[in-house]
Scaffold this motif. Sequence first.
Motif, short mmCIF file in Angstrom:
data_model
loop_
_atom_site.label_atom_id
_atom_site.label_comp_id
_atom_site.label_asym_id
_atom_site.label_seq_id
_atom_site.Cartn_x
_atom_site.Cartn_y
_atom_site.Cartn_z
N ASN A 10 0.82 -1.23 0.00
CA ASN A 10 0.00 0.00 0.00
C ASN A 10 0.85 1.27 0.00
OD1 ASN A 10 -2.00 -1.82 2.21
ND2 ASN A 10 -2.81 -1.09 0.26
N THR A 11 2.17 1.13 0.06
CA THR A 11 3.06 2.29 0.22
C THR A 11 3.30 2.98 -1.12
OG1 THR A 11 4.16 1.19 2.08
CG2 THR A 11 5.29 3.06 1.07
N GLU A 12 3.00 4.27 -1.18
CA GLU A 12 3.05 4.99 -2.46
C GLU A 12 4.29 5.85 -2.65
OE1 GLU A 12 0.24 8.74 -1.10
OE2 GLU A 12 -0.58 7.15 -2.35
N LYS A 13 5.05 6.12 -1.56
CA LYS A 13 6.26 6.92 -1.72
C LYS A 13 7.28 6.57 -0.65
CE LYS A 13 6.61 11.23 -0.42
NZ LYS A 13 7.48 11.15 0.78
N TYR A 14 8.53 6.88 -0.94
CA TYR A 14 9.59 6.70 0.04
C TYR A 14 9.32 7.63 1.22
CZ TYR A 14 12.47 4.22 -3.44
OH TYR A 14 12.95 3.31 -4.37
N GLU A 15 9.71 7.21 2.41
CA GLU A 15 9.45 8.04 3.58
C GLU A 15 10.34 9.27 3.64
OE1 GLU A 15 9.60 5.90 7.23
OE2 GLU A 15 7.60 5.04 6.98
N THR A 16 11.56 9.17 3.16
CA THR A 16 12.54 10.24 3.38
C THR A 16 12.77 11.13 2.17
OG1 THR A 16 14.31 8.69 2.81
CG2 THR A 16 13.77 8.93 5.14
N ILE A 17 12.28 10.75 1.01
CA ILE A 17 12.45 11.57 -0.20
C ILE A 17 11.14 11.58 -0.99
CG2 ILE A 17 14.94 11.23 -0.45
CD1 ILE A 17 14.33 9.01 -2.49
N ASN A 18 10.98 12.59 -1.82
CA ASN A 18 9.79 12.69 -2.65
C ASN A 18 9.97 11.88 -3.93
OD1 ASN A 18 8.26 14.34 -0.94
ND2 ASN A 18 9.39 16.16 -1.63
N THR A 105 7.20 -2.26 -0.43
CA THR A 105 7.12 -3.39 0.50
C THR A 105 8.09 -3.26 1.66
OG1 THR A 105 8.76 -4.74 -0.69
CG2 THR A 105 6.47 -4.89 -1.42
N MET A 106 9.14 -2.46 1.48
CA MET A 106 10.13 -2.30 2.53
C MET A 106 9.57 -1.57 3.75
SD MET A 106 12.80 -3.78 1.27
CE MET A 106 14.27 -3.20 2.10
N TRP A 107 8.43 -0.91 3.56
CA TRP A 107 7.81 -0.20 4.66
C TRP A 107 6.60 -0.92 5.25
CZ3 TRP A 107 10.30 2.51 0.82
CH2 TRP A 107 11.26 3.43 1.23
N VAL A 174 16.22 3.39 1.61
CA VAL A 174 15.33 2.36 2.15
C VAL A 174 15.64 2.16 3.63
CG1 VAL A 174 14.91 1.15 -0.02
CG2 VAL A 174 16.95 0.58 1.32
N PRO A 175 14.66 1.72 4.42
CA PRO A 175 14.86 1.60 5.87
C PRO A 175 15.82 0.48 6.27
CG PRO A 175 12.70 0.74 5.24
CD PRO A 175 13.27 1.41 4.03
#
Length: 227
Positions: A10-18, A105-107, A174-175
Motif C-alpha cells: 500500500n506504500t506509495e512513496k519513500y518516507e525520506t524523499i519525494n 514493501t520495505m515499509w 530504504v529503511p
Amino acid sequence: MKKILVVLTNTEKYETINRATGLWLGEAAQFVEVVNAAGYQIDYVSPHGGLVPLDPASLSTADDIDFKWYGDADFRERALADSKKPADINPDDYEAIYYTGGHGTMWDFKDNIELQQIAEKIYKQGGYITGVCHGVVGLVNLLDSESGKRLIKGKKVTGFSNLEERLNRTKKHVPFLAEDSLKEAGAKYKSKRPMKEYVRTDGQFITGQNPTSAKKVGKELVKALNK
C-alpha cells in the motif's frame, strides 16, 4: 480448487524523499500470468486493503504481459483498486502465498503481524511461501508455531541484492536492505548477476532475486503444486 494469495504493498512513496514507489507491476503480472494459465484462482491482499499504488517506473519497462494484466478490468479492480484486507482472508483457502515486490514493501511487509499469521498458517498446512525481489522481506519474521524459530532459518533463499540496491541508487533511501534482513534471520542467502533471472527453491519456500525472476517463481510454484 484451492487458490493462491498474492500480497501487494500500500506504500506509495519513500518516507525520506519525494519519490514514488508502490507495486512493481511485472512482479505481479508475470507471476499471475503463469499461475492463471495453470488454472489457479487468485486473490489479492495488501496490509491495509483497498488501493494498491503502482510504481510508475514499472510501466516504463513493462512488456506485453504486464500491459495485458494492467488493462484487465478484473485485475485492476481486485488487485489495484480494492485489494482485500488481511481480516478478509481465510488461510485455509490457499495452497500458496506470493509476496510481490516494489520498494513500497520495505515499509509495510516485514512487520505486518496479520500477514505473518496468514503465511504461517498456510505454511503449517503444507502450503508454499513464495516471493520475489523486495517482497521477500515478508518472509523475514515468519515463525514456526511450535519452536518459535524463524521459518527461513537455514533455508536457501534469494531476493533483491545489496549490489542491485546500490546500482539502483536507492541504498541510502530504504529503511533496511532485503539481503541483509534475510541473512540476519538466519537464511542461506545467495544472489547472481544483477537484474538477471534467479530463483531458489528449498522445501516450501520459492524465492526470486529481482523483477526478471517473477515468471520463474510462478513456474516453480506450479511445478511444486502439481507434484
